[in-house]
Motif scaffolding. Structure first.
Motif, short mmCIF file in Angstrom:
data_model
loop_
_atom_site.label_atom_id
_atom_site.label_comp_id
_atom_site.label_asym_id
_atom_site.label_seq_id
_atom_site.Cartn_x
_atom_site.Cartn_y
_atom_site.Cartn_z
N ILE A 25 0.84 -1.21 0.00
CA ILE A 25 0.00 0.00 0.00
C ILE A 25 0.88 1.25 0.00
N ASP A 28 2.48 1.85 -3.38
CA ASP A 28 1.51 2.35 -4.36
C ASP A 28 1.12 3.79 -4.03
N PHE A 133 -16.39 1.08 -4.03
CA PHE A 133 -15.87 2.33 -3.48
C PHE A 133 -15.24 3.24 -4.54
N ALA A 179 -16.72 9.80 -5.87
CA ALA A 179 -16.59 10.73 -4.73
C ALA A 179 -15.28 11.52 -4.77
N THR B 70 -8.93 1.15 -6.91
CA THR B 70 -8.54 1.69 -5.60
C THR B 70 -7.07 1.34 -5.29
N THR B 71 -6.58 1.80 -4.13
CA THR B 71 -5.17 1.61 -3.78
C THR B 71 -4.79 0.13 -3.80
N LEU B 74 -4.90 -2.77 -0.69
CA LEU B 74 -5.96 -2.52 0.30
C LEU B 74 -6.81 -3.77 0.53
N TYR B 116 -12.64 -1.70 4.76
CA TYR B 116 -12.18 -1.21 3.46
C TYR B 116 -12.46 0.29 3.31
N ALA B 117 -13.67 0.68 3.72
CA ALA B 117 -14.04 2.11 3.62
C ALA B 117 -13.20 2.97 4.54
N VAL B 122 -8.70 6.78 5.16
CA VAL B 122 -7.39 7.12 5.73
C VAL B 122 -6.38 7.40 4.62
N LEU B 123 -6.52 6.69 3.50
CA LEU B 123 -5.58 6.84 2.39
C LEU B 123 -6.01 7.93 1.40
N GLY B 124 -6.89 8.82 1.84
CA GLY B 124 -7.21 9.99 1.02
C GLY B 124 -8.44 9.86 0.15
N GLU B 125 -9.32 8.89 0.43
CA GLU B 125 -10.57 8.77 -0.31
C GLU B 125 -11.73 8.92 0.68
N GLY B 127 -14.62 9.92 0.41
CA GLY B 127 -15.92 9.53 -0.13
C GLY B 127 -16.25 8.07 0.12
N ALA B 128 -15.21 7.23 0.30
CA ALA B 128 -15.46 5.82 0.57
C ALA B 128 -16.25 5.65 1.86
#
Lengths: 279, 175
Positions: A25, A28, A133, A179, B70-71, B74, B116-117, B122-125, B127-128
């Motif tokens: 993570i 990335d 998501f 989002a 996504t990242t 994760l 996951y959300a 925490v990783l900058g999303e 909206g999740a």
């Protein structure tokens, strides 16, 4: 003794796996291994693409057949094509209206970029939202067709999103409803009216920010991409239509919600604009 | 782990991935869809214990990450924690009830989707957490109940339960 070793092993395994995950993570997130990870994702996309196309070829007629029990399968296919054509005409009309407004205030500019001059690649949507998501779709075109990261995607009456990942035969498009999406837009008769359209999540309305309270707005008014330098989209692509707006005395922004001019829940064909944002 | 076990595990991973990416991704309610890849770690932890559950969850997550925008990593992190956690939580349970895997699947999916959300935020999303979590939970959790039985049986075929005493094994005590 043996029991202690056995009970420690799962703990050691989970600690190692968590450390490995966090390392991946971090690599990335920081972009240190972006090339390797992109290559892996591209290879996986290429390897999986035939399976996806095969299943799509099998399931789409079944879906159409089942839908045909109520709607008529052939009619649905015809409707999809007609919807695509109507969308293109609407996009053209909205964009022409926007360009007229822009031309009025930008007459001095010699080289106004215009969407109709940008070459496009026609693509079919083959998968929707692989993640719960992120609002994304998969297209059946990739680098082999001239599609690259960052290219804008239009469909129906306006902007759909932009390409965020590519393999040789597929690409992933982040929708404007995601989002994390933000699109710089302009509105009204003056091109000086700037705002930002932010995604609210999958299937949710868009929120529009940076509009001063009391600004003259109309329900149904269309926002188009502003095309300001360093932004991700060329100018004058219709983006969203105002559904609600209100002023709040305590707020520095007009509260504006909008919906995409394209119906993003029924995407079938889209065009990828072979245009890259300025470096 | 024998080469036959490895082959069966690989088959399970790729079959479920193919079903997820080609069929389940298209089943959308309020923009969200069922998540069979998240059921794999739960099923592995339930049938094979925390150790193998964590390893299988990590592999399933890493494979899923290859196809997600996504990242990267994760899903692997959530997967290994979910496999380990499910294995630990269900280790002492007597598995004689047909409904037990359904409840475990619902609980594990709710925890996995929320984790996951939260990690995504925490990783900058953000909206999740603020926009996507509620529809994802509302769709993925009931779908997990529906998919639990076939997924658990499929994973148990690839990862036979290790007999460690009372209550071990997916079908222990059942006919």
């Amino acid at each position: 003794m043996a029991r202690t070793r056995r009970s420690r092993r799962p703990r050691l395994t989970i600690v190692l796996l968590v450390l490995a995950s966090i390392t991946i993570i971090t690599l990335d997130y920081r972009g240190d291994a972006h090339g390797v990870i992109s290559s892996l994702k591209r290879a996986a996309g290429d390897a999986f693409s035939p399976v996806q196309r095969g299943v799509d070829a099998v399931t789409r007629p079944i879906g159409s057949f089942l839908a045909g029990a109520f709607n008529g399968g052939e009619l649905q296919t015809e409707n999809e094509k007609l919807r695509d054509e109507i969308g293109q005409l609407q996009r053209q009309t909205l964009a022409e209206r926007a360009v007229q407004n822009a031309l009025r205030s930008l007459e001095e500019l010699d080289h106004l970029p215009w969407i109709q001059n940008i070459p496009t690649v026609r693509a079919q949507v083959i998968a929707l939202n692989p993640s719960n998501f992120a609002a994304t779709v998969e297209l059946n075109v990739g680098t082999a067709s001239g599609v690259d990261d960052g290219m804008p995607v239009v469909g129906g009456a306006g902007l759909v999103g932009h390409v965020i990942a590519t393999s040789s035969s597929t690409s992933t498009v982040e929708l404007i409803t995601d989002a994390g999406s933000n699109v710089g837009v302009t509105f009204g008769s003056s091109s000086g009216n700037q705002a930002s359209v932010a995604g609210g999540g999958i299937g949710k309305p868009l929120s529009v920010t940076l509009i001063t309270p009391g600004t003259a707005l109309q329900k149904g008014e269309v926002f188009t991409t502003s095309g300001l330098p360093n932004l991700a989209y060329p100018p004058l692509i219709p983006v969203a239509r105002i559904t609600r707006f209100s002023s709040n005395a305590s707020s520095t922004d007009e509260a504006v919600t909008a919906v995409p001019v394209s119906d993003l829940s029924r995407l079938y064909y889209v065009d990828v604009l072979q245009w890259q944002p300025a470096a | 782990m024998t080469s036959a076990d490895l082959a069966r595990t690989t088959i399970v991973l790729f079959v479920v991935l193919a079903i997820q990416n080609t069929l389940l991704d298209g089943v959308r309610v309020a923009g969200a869809h069922p998540d069979a890849m998240l059921l794999l770690p739960m099923a592995a932890g339930y049938t094979a214990g925390p150790d193998r559950g964590a390893v299988f969850g990590f592999a399933a997550g890493l494979l899923a990450d290859l196809f997600l925008p996504t990242t990267f990593g994760l899903s692997a992190l959530v997967g290994c924690l979910l496999g380990y956690g499910t294995g630990l939580a269900t280790r002492g349970l007597v598995r004689s009830s047909w409904w037990l895997p359904l409840i475990v699947a619902a609980g594990a999916t709710a925890v996995g989707v929320s984790a996951y959300a939260i990690l995504g935020a925490v990783l900058g999303e953000p909206g999740a957490l603020t926009a996507d979590l509620v529809p994802a939970l509302a769709v993925a959790t009931p779908a997990a109940v529906v998919l639990a039985t076939p997924v658990v049986r499929f994973v148990a075929w690839a990862m036979p339960p290790v007999a460690t005493g009372r209550g071990a094994g997916v079908g222990a005590g059942s006919r």
